[in-house]
Design a protein around this motif. Structure first.
Motif, PDB file in Angstrom:
ATOM      1  N   SER A   1      20.076 -31.777-101.297  1.00 55.12           N
ATOM      2  CA  SER A   1      19.767 -32.611-100.124  1.00 55.12           C
ATOM      3  C   SER A   1      18.407 -32.221 -99.555  1.00 55.12           C
ATOM      4  N   CYS A   2      17.589 -33.228 -99.289  1.00 54.88           N
ATOM      5  CA  CYS A   2      16.287 -33.023 -98.662  1.00 54.88           C
ATOM      6  C   CYS A   2      16.273 -33.827 -97.364  1.00 54.88           C
ATOM      7  N   THR A   3      16.093 -33.129 -96.244  1.00 55.56           N
ATOM      8  CA  THR A   3      16.192 -33.768 -94.935  1.00 55.56           C
ATOM      9  C   THR A   3      14.894 -33.599 -94.162  1.00 55.56           C
ATOM     10  N   ALA A   4      14.365 -34.713 -93.667  1.00 56.24           N
ATOM     11  CA  ALA A   4      13.173 -34.693 -92.818  1.00 56.24           C
ATOM     12  C   ALA A   4      13.587 -35.130 -91.416  1.00 56.24           C
ATOM     13  N   ARG A   5      13.277 -34.299 -90.425  1.00 55.67           N
ATOM     14  CA  ARG A   5      13.694 -34.571 -89.046  1.00 55.67           C
ATOM     15  C   ARG A   5      12.480 -34.633 -88.113  1.00 55.67           C
ATOM     16  N   GLY A   6      12.634 -35.424 -87.055  1.00 51.56           N
ATOM     17  CA  GLY A   6      11.688 -35.405 -85.939  1.00 51.56           C
ATOM     18  C   GLY A   6      10.281 -35.830 -86.250  1.00 51.56           C
ATOM     19  N   PHE A   7      10.069 -36.751 -87.204  1.00 49.04           N
ATOM     20  CA  PHE A   7       8.706 -37.143 -87.551  1.00 49.04           C
ATOM     21  C   PHE A   7       8.329 -38.478 -86.899  1.00 49.04           C
ATOM     22  N   TYR A   8       7.031 -38.667 -86.716  1.00 47.91           N
ATOM     23  CA  TYR A   8       6.472 -39.909 -86.167  1.00 47.91           C
ATOM     24  C   TYR A   8       5.028 -40.044 -86.659  1.00 47.91           C
ATOM     25  N   PRO A   9       4.583 -41.222 -87.103  1.00 57.97           N
ATOM     26  CA  PRO A   9       5.324 -42.479 -87.204  1.00 57.97           C
ATOM     27  C   PRO A   9       6.355 -42.460 -88.323  1.00 57.97           C
ATOM     28  N   GLN A  10       7.045 -43.591 -88.489  1.00 57.54           N
ATOM     29  CA  GLN A  10       8.200 -43.602 -89.378  1.00 57.54           C
ATOM     30  C   GLN A  10       7.863 -43.679 -90.857  1.00 57.54           C
TER      31      GLN A  10
END
Length: 344
Positions: free
Chosen positions: A224-233
């Motif tokens: 599993s690879c999880t990216a959190r809290g980023f902006y822009p989408q």
């Protein structure tokens, strides 16, 4: 021959993915706003009206006639629109309930069963590119069948059901024409512009990435690879093995989801076949704030997924806490009794 074929495929796939990512970045100036209203009623009663607003496939707000209230789904939207604007829009929707009521009861009046529920839907869709309106259209749907649609660029209603063509003069009347233009210009396009202009003032935030390796009770390796809290989408997550692209197993994705703080979340999971070595896998992440692609290796030691062990541990922990609490209460009672007897 097979190896040569795969060797040619990797560079092509790499160029394709880079092209897709570049396209996403250039399309940041392109946005789409969709409003969907659903009214339910009979020839004599109006039961329900709900509305949902989506921008770039993310739910922005909703409305229902029970509370007569707009519910904002993204916390910073009131800052972008202003409280007065939202209140005004809410009052307009309350007024529009009468229009939906009239339409439902008017179309349902010819039904032989006056108690039958009917569903009317209005789907409004508009798009801007670099702050310029490029498309807008409306679809009118009755009991699941599309009756009319209009493309603002064309300027006239298209009838899709010959048996209801008699209603076209109502849609083309000055009252409904003005109402349609006001809605599309003020609440579809302008609302989207306000949100886009405000979001452009936000600081970009890089993703926080975590990679995990689990083995299910059936012996299947799950990465599993999880990216959190980023902006822009706009973001790209992909799996590589030994630094190469390929189809390594069954891949699933949550899709890009909004967080309550207006940042975004994405998880991509890879289930490997039993005969895979599980070695040298990496998750490669591309985002505008990372500048260059970031590579995150998969942990070498997997975590065994044993739900029954976790459940048993929780039960034992709760039992231990309750036992300690019971013993403490009993001790306190005994101490109090001894203190009372001593005083006597």
């Amino acid at each position: 021959m097979q190896c040569q074929g795969r060797g040619r495929w990797f560079p092509s796939a790499w160029l394709l993915i880079l092209g897709i990512f570049s396209l996403r970045e250039t399309q940041e100036a392109h946005h789409r706003h969709v409003g969907q209203f659903t009214a339910v009623g009979t020839a004599h009663s109006f039961l329900e009206l709900t509305g949902i607003s989506f921008m770039d496939d993310v739910e922005v707000a909703s409305y229902n006639n029970i509370q007569h209230k707009i519910t904002i789904k993204i916390p910073w939207i009131p800052l972008a629109l202003g409280v007065d604007y939202i209140t005004q829009r809410q009052n307009v929707l309350v007024d529009h309930e009468q229009h939906f009521r009239w339409v439902v009861q008017y179309l349902a009046k010819n039904d032989t069963d006056s108690n039958r529920n009917h569903t009317g839907q209005l789907l409004a869709d508009c798009e801007i590119d670099s702050d310029i309106k490029v498309k807008s259209h409306i679809h009118l749907i009755w009991d699941g069948e599309e009756y009319y649609r209009i493309y603002e660029e064309v300027g006239h209603w298209e009838n899709l059901k010959p048996e209801v063509k008699k209603y076209q003069h109502i849609l083309e009347s000055p009252f409904w024409t003005d109402l349609r233009k006001q809605y599309m210009d003020k609440y579809c396009v302008d609302l989207m512009r306000k949100i886009v202009r405000y979001s452009m003032l936000r600081d970009n935030v890089p993703p926080e990435v975590t990679v995990s390796h689990h083995v299910s009770p059936e012996g299947i390796s799950i990465l599993s690879c999880t990216a959190r809290g980023f902006y822009p989408q706009s973001i790209l997550l992909r799996w590589e093995k030994n630094g190469k692209l390929g189809v390594w197993g069954k891949e699933t994705s949550t899709g890009i989801l909004p967080n309550v703080d207006s940042t975004f979340y994405l998880q991509v999971t890879l289930k490997l076949p039993p005969d895979d070595s599980e070695l040298n896998y990496t998750c490669v992440v591309e985002h505008i704030e990372l500048k260059t692609p970031a590579v995150y290796p998969v942990p070498e030691k997997p975590t065994m997924e044993k739900p029954w062990v976790l459940t048993l541990a929780i039960v034992l922990t709760c039992f231990l806490l309750l036992s300690c609490a019971g013993a403490f209460i009993t001790w306190k009672k005994r101490k109090s009794n001894v203190h009372v007897m001593t005083e006597r």
